[in-house]
Design an enzyme around this catalytic site. Sequence first.
Site, short mmCIF file in Angstrom:
data_model
loop_
_atom_site.label_atom_id
_atom_site.label_comp_id
_atom_site.label_asym_id
_atom_site.label_seq_id
_atom_site.Cartn_x
_atom_site.Cartn_y
_atom_site.Cartn_z
N TRP B 101 0.82 -1.21 0.00
CA TRP B 101 0.00 0.00 0.00
C TRP B 101 0.85 1.26 0.00
O TRP B 101 0.54 2.22 -0.71
CB TRP B 101 -1.02 -0.03 1.15
CG TRP B 101 -1.91 -1.22 1.02
CD1 TRP B 101 -1.86 -2.37 1.75
CD2 TRP B 101 -2.92 -1.42 0.01
NE1 TRP B 101 -2.80 -3.27 1.28
CE2 TRP B 101 -3.46 -2.73 0.23
CE3 TRP B 101 -3.43 -0.65 -1.03
CZ2 TRP B 101 -4.48 -3.24 -0.58
CZ3 TRP B 101 -4.45 -1.17 -1.82
CH2 TRP B 101 -4.96 -2.45 -1.59
N ASP B 168 -1.79 7.02 6.05
CA ASP B 168 -2.84 6.10 5.65
C ASP B 168 -3.10 5.21 6.87
O ASP B 168 -2.26 4.40 7.25
CB ASP B 168 -2.35 5.26 4.45
CG ASP B 168 -3.35 4.19 4.04
OD1 ASP B 168 -4.41 4.06 4.69
OD2 ASP B 168 -3.07 3.47 3.05
N LYS B 192 -12.85 -1.11 7.57
CA LYS B 192 -12.27 -1.99 8.59
C LYS B 192 -12.83 -1.58 9.97
O LYS B 192 -13.76 -2.20 10.46
CB LYS B 192 -10.76 -1.97 8.50
CG LYS B 192 -10.30 -2.58 7.15
CD LYS B 192 -8.90 -2.18 6.76
CE LYS B 192 -8.65 -2.29 5.28
NZ LYS B 192 -8.35 -3.63 4.76
#
Lengths: 356, 356
Positions: B101, B168, B192
Amino acid sequence: MKVHNFNAGPSVLPNEVLYKASKALIDFEGSGMSILEIGHRTSPFIAVMEEARSLVKELMQLEDDFEILYLQGGATMQFLQVPMNLLENGDTAAYVDTGVWSNKAIKEAKSFGFVDVIASSKESNYNHIPKQFNIPPQAKYLHITTNNTIYGTQWQMTPVTDVPLVADMSSDILSRSMDFNKFSLIYAGVQKNMGAAGATMVAVRKSMLGKITRKIPTIMDYKLHIENGSMLNTPPVFAVYISMLTLRWLKEQGGITAIEKINDKKAAMLYDEIDHNPLFRGTVAKEDRSKMNVCFIMDKPEMEEEFLKFCAKEDIVGIKGHRSVGGFRASLYNALPLESVEVMVEAMKYFSLKKA
Amino acid sequence: MKVHNFNAGPSVLPNEVLYKASKALIDFEGSGMSILEIGHRTSPFIAVMEEARSLVKELMQLEDDFEILYLQGGATMQFLQVPMNLLENGDTAAYVDTGVWSNKAIKEAKSFGFVDVIASSKESNYNHIPKQFNIPPQAKYLHITTNNTIYGTQWQMTPVTDVPLVADMSSDILSRSMDFNKFSLIYAGVQKNMGAAGATMVAVRKSMLGKITRKIPTIMDYKLHIENGSMLNTPPVFAVYISMLTLRWLKEQGGITAIEKINDKKAAMLYDEIDHNPLFRGTVAKEDRSKMNVCFIMDKPEMEEEFLKFCAKEDIVGIKGHRSVGGFRASLYNALPLESVEVMVEAMKYFSLKKA
């Protein structure tokens, strides 16, 4: 008890879709998990995504060259993404200006090439669709907004041209028969005729892509989304699921040709009342009237507030017109039952008699 | 019957949230409309949006300079949107590479300025968080990925620097106490710890914006989203609603400090079993272990398939490791009950005894 929901979008959905989704929120197909809790790369969700994509293709009878994507960001993101993918710096794109949404599309396109606004109905507050325009033959595409939610106008014919056609069909997609294969790219926020807010459908011809030299950011690149089966990153799972259920429902109704008959009937009933009831009148050119968003005003504007309150008592909601037009706007999307239009027309008749 | 859902995201949600949402899908607060059918500019939905935004601020104890946005496109869109809004051509941004990511974020940033990758743990397949790095003082920001879902590593400390911090936090937001005010921009896909797929939360200091000369497309401009109360265009209504309910639930649990205690307990239980059970072992440096995503393998890889099947019988789902690490990954997000971890640990113990 359900109200009569004339909202412009997000808007009414079929009851079957809502009941099925409500159950799936607790347990999705016996998985012991909510639809919100399943992994997007598991086979049950991939099946949902693939069914949605193939139902779009089937219902619109699209040729094999088309790929269907479910993206995010609404039509507003497409205003940017379309020229970013299709327009080379220095290229020309032709746009027809039929209202606020066309204008937003035009504004974003200007960052990517030369935008030729070939026609506009702005001078008459967008109360009609321009009929006279010349499409520059070198244009990479011609962009139109097939239905103008705010003003209640709708293109009744597809422009005849060799230039590839791009259309924002957010507010009338899947509502009427047309040869969608005349288009090269069609996009639509799904929250009117295709589901609930949170996803954008893009139908694009593969042959249109990969022709420009600009470096396209990963998440903006249609080609990458296609290569990844519309799952370049986590898709809006629930919005895709609702869209799939809504498409299934439409197919069960008999598809576009069947729903079009009902849509024609609904629109005819309401316009007929507007044209015959002395208190009301329509705001747009008759030949360009939208069958999705019916805009009308009262001859005596001071009565409008009272009529709104009267309607509210009849459980009629969402008919206040957009501020730029005033009056009323009744949206008659696919899922709005004929019965709701009957109730609306009755309310207009009754209010008129009361005032006579 | 609910399964024990260790999915990496989309993932488990609180039952209360699912039941409330399931009802709202049929009738939202007695409106006679589904939450999917209400207009996004009506007061009931504006109240939902505002409650979500203010709960984020309250739970994270963010200073007034922060604005909370609910956008679309996931963290992947933020990989692009962050540098587009913060980085001038010619400026430097520092990134730490802690996995897939981070890499995607780095790739997109390169289109907007000079990206200085000041540290990476790539050589060891991202099994730890780099500790030694120099942050160039001229950097406009330093970007980190606080939790690395795929590898199971997590930053245990916030870098100390005068350079603005961008993070992030998709996979560990709201799971542990930290001074979020040390950051200048925080983003997270909400699927999430903050809800279901379909929305991205961005917390940004207003003082960071409006400093670059680049023309930012409308839908990409944080400032315009702020000016429009996170409703520049139709927001992902249902995803925002689910996030609001999830935040309410977290507040009812006692907020971050309360959930952190449970999260610590869940992680400690599982890592303890991994460290003591002869069949299993962890894959990352102990000091960098994630409390959200616990990655582990078996000494005898040929047993892994059998263990997976054994777990499936115990209604344990979502524990297959990412292909780049192999083995297993158990995600222990806020909504995962302690009981699910107990069941998992029992399964590991029982399987080990059977094999002894």
